[in-house]
Design an enzyme around this catalytic site. Structure first.
Site, short mmCIF file in Angstrom:
data_model
loop_
_atom_site.label_atom_id
_atom_site.label_comp_id
_atom_site.label_asym_id
_atom_site.label_seq_id
_atom_site.Cartn_x
_atom_site.Cartn_y
_atom_site.Cartn_z
N ARG A 48 0.92 -1.29 0.08
CA ARG A 48 -0.09 0.01 -0.03
C ARG A 48 0.82 1.24 0.12
O ARG A 48 0.23 2.37 -0.54
CB ARG A 48 -0.95 -0.15 1.28
N TYR A 99 -15.56 19.19 -13.63
CA TYR A 99 -16.10 17.93 -13.53
C TYR A 99 -17.08 17.45 -12.46
O TYR A 99 -17.02 17.60 -11.42
CB TYR A 99 -14.80 16.74 -13.63
N ASP A 170 -6.46 20.41 -12.53
CA ASP A 170 -6.78 19.09 -13.16
C ASP A 170 -6.65 19.29 -14.64
O ASP A 170 -7.07 19.87 -15.36
CB ASP A 170 -8.34 18.64 -13.10
N LYS A 195 -8.37 8.34 -18.64
CA LYS A 195 -8.72 9.08 -20.21
C LYS A 195 -7.45 9.16 -21.03
O LYS A 195 -7.03 8.02 -21.41
CB LYS A 195 -9.14 10.54 -19.89
C1 LIG Z 1 -13.23 11.37 -15.68
C2 LIG Z 1 -12.64 12.49 -14.94
C3 LIG Z 1 -12.35 12.72 -13.67
C4 LIG Z 1 -12.47 11.50 -12.88
O1 LIG Z 1 -11.61 10.48 -13.20
P1 LIG Z 1 -12.06 8.88 -12.59
O2 LIG Z 1 -10.64 8.44 -12.93
O3 LIG Z 1 -13.23 8.47 -13.42
O4 LIG Z 1 -12.19 8.84 -11.29
C5 LIG Z 1 -11.54 13.83 -13.21
N1 LIG Z 1 -11.37 15.02 -13.94
C6 LIG Z 1 -11.76 14.95 -15.27
C7 LIG Z 1 -11.62 16.11 -15.95
C8 LIG Z 1 -12.41 13.78 -15.91
O5 LIG Z 1 -12.67 13.90 -17.06
#
Ligand SMILES: *Cc1c(COP(=O)(O)O)cnc(C)c1O
Length: 359
Positions: A48, A99, A170, A195
């Site tokens: 972990r 998001y 982000d 993504k």
């Molecule tokens: C999908 C997404 C997230 C969340 O990510 P997960 O891997 O689904 O937890 C956060 N920020 C953006 C801009 C996203 O497109």
């Protein structure tokens, strides 16, 4: 061959980094290290806290974003760790169209009394900067998901620094190929590696990157104690996907530019949001929610799915999610352009828009 990774272009770093030492008979890629624990007194202790497969992914992403990276179980696990940098009851400034998972988590933390939240229109720089004045943590997304609003990031991060607020960005939509928030003055970069980074819609993962050692240690502690750690197999797949990030991104961005231009001329489309780079487009078809839903049902090549950043093109009416803010138009469709042939994508979308319009 240059001997430091910083001498290499991003394209070469994506291919060359995160590999074992170049020694005779050693595998050229990292192994998937399936273990919960390690023999005591070495570099790794318990699964972990660290894992060699995470390190390979982190080394590569860290070099690209100009900081040190930590791998998380999902984008939300990374966001959760970053928001934990807010002192108890501290003010978080966040985009009104962040998001929706991040927005919902902030609302939840607000409800629990853990933080206060000030939501702003990130296009209104003056309002944004004055909101930052009282903030403990500035949470940024630019372009925002799904409205594709663009913030003056250097100005926001500079103000955050002046007032002693931690700034977090982000960077999922842009990836380090299009934007490097740490170079623009942010303290922490976040990714949903689900993504573009992994790029094949086959896993969930997240990451943080920072050049601040103290913040890195705090994020590491949050990851270890909250337990939001990725599996070694997912991490290995994510790095494998990242090897082609530059090729996928370039292709998707080129196709998005072409599609945005054609969509602007389309008789069935009333509005196109496209920030001029990246591979996400948001469109509003003429008509109502039903028309937008009909587009989702009519596409054959595009996938009607709720994700983005994969090799497969996807589209989705965002307001079908309860968490989506009401200020996102009901009939807005978010398009994530993949790497298929651009004319095939165009023909499918054009046909679906016409079918939906005909009702
Ligand atoms: C999908 C997404 C997230 C969340 O990510 P997960 O891997 O689904 O937890 C956060 N920020 C953006 C801009 C996203 O497109």
């Amino acid at each position: 061959m240059p001997d430091t990774s910083s001498d290499l272009s991003v394209d070469s770093q994506l291919v060359a980094l995160g590999r074992p030492p170049r020694e005779p008979g050693v595998a050229i890629g990292p192994p998937v290290e399936f273990t919960s624990t390690y023999v005591a007194d070495g570099a790794h202790d318990y699964g972990r806290t660290s894992n060699a497969t995470w390190r390979a992914f982190e080394e590569t992403l860290g070099a690209l974003e100009h900081g040190s990276a930590l791998a998380f179980a999902s984008g939300m696990a990374a966001i959760s760790a970053a928001l934990a940098l807010t002192p108890p009851g501290g003010l978080v400034v966040a985009p009104r169209h962040a998001y929706n998972g991040a927005g919902a988590l902030l609302a939840r933390l607000e409800e629990l009394g853990a933080v206060r939240v000030h939501r702003v229109d990130v296009c209104d720089t003056e309002a944004l900067l004055s909101a930052v004045d009282g903030a403990a943590l500035v949470y940024m997304e630019s372009p925002t998901n799904p409205m594709l609003e663009v913030a003056d990031l250097p100005a926001v991060f500079a103000r955050a620094r002046e007032v002693g607020a931690v700034s977090v960005c982000d960077n999922t939509f842009s990836t380090p190929l299009l934007q490097r928030p740490l170079d623009l003055g942010a303290d922490v970069v976040l990714h949903s590696a689900t993504k573009y980074l992994s790029g094949h819609s086959d896993l969930l993962m997240g990451a943080t990157v920072t050049a601040n050692d103290e913040i890195h240690d705090r994020l590491h502690t949050e990851r270890t104690l909250r337990g939001g750690i990725p599996g070694p197999m997912e991490t290995w797949l994510a790095l494998r996907g990242m090897r082609t990030l530059h090729l996928r991104m370039r292709r998707a961005c080129d196709s998005a530019a072409t599609l945005a231009e054609r969509l602007r001329e389309h008789p069935a489309v009333s509005r196109v949001r496209y920030p001029g780079c990246g591979a996400i487009i948001a469109i509003e078809p003429h008509g109502d929610t039903g028309t937008a839903t009909a587009v989702e049902h009519a596409v054959r090549l595009w996938l009607p799915s709720t994700s983005l950043g994969g090799v497969e093109s996807m589209l989705e009416r965002r307001r079908r999610h309860e968490l989506e803010p009401m200020s996102v138009p009901e009939h807005l469709l978010r398009l994530s352009v993949g790497i298929e042939d651009v004319d095939d994508l165009w023909h499918d979308l054009d046909r679906a828009l016409r079918v939906a319009q005909a009702g």
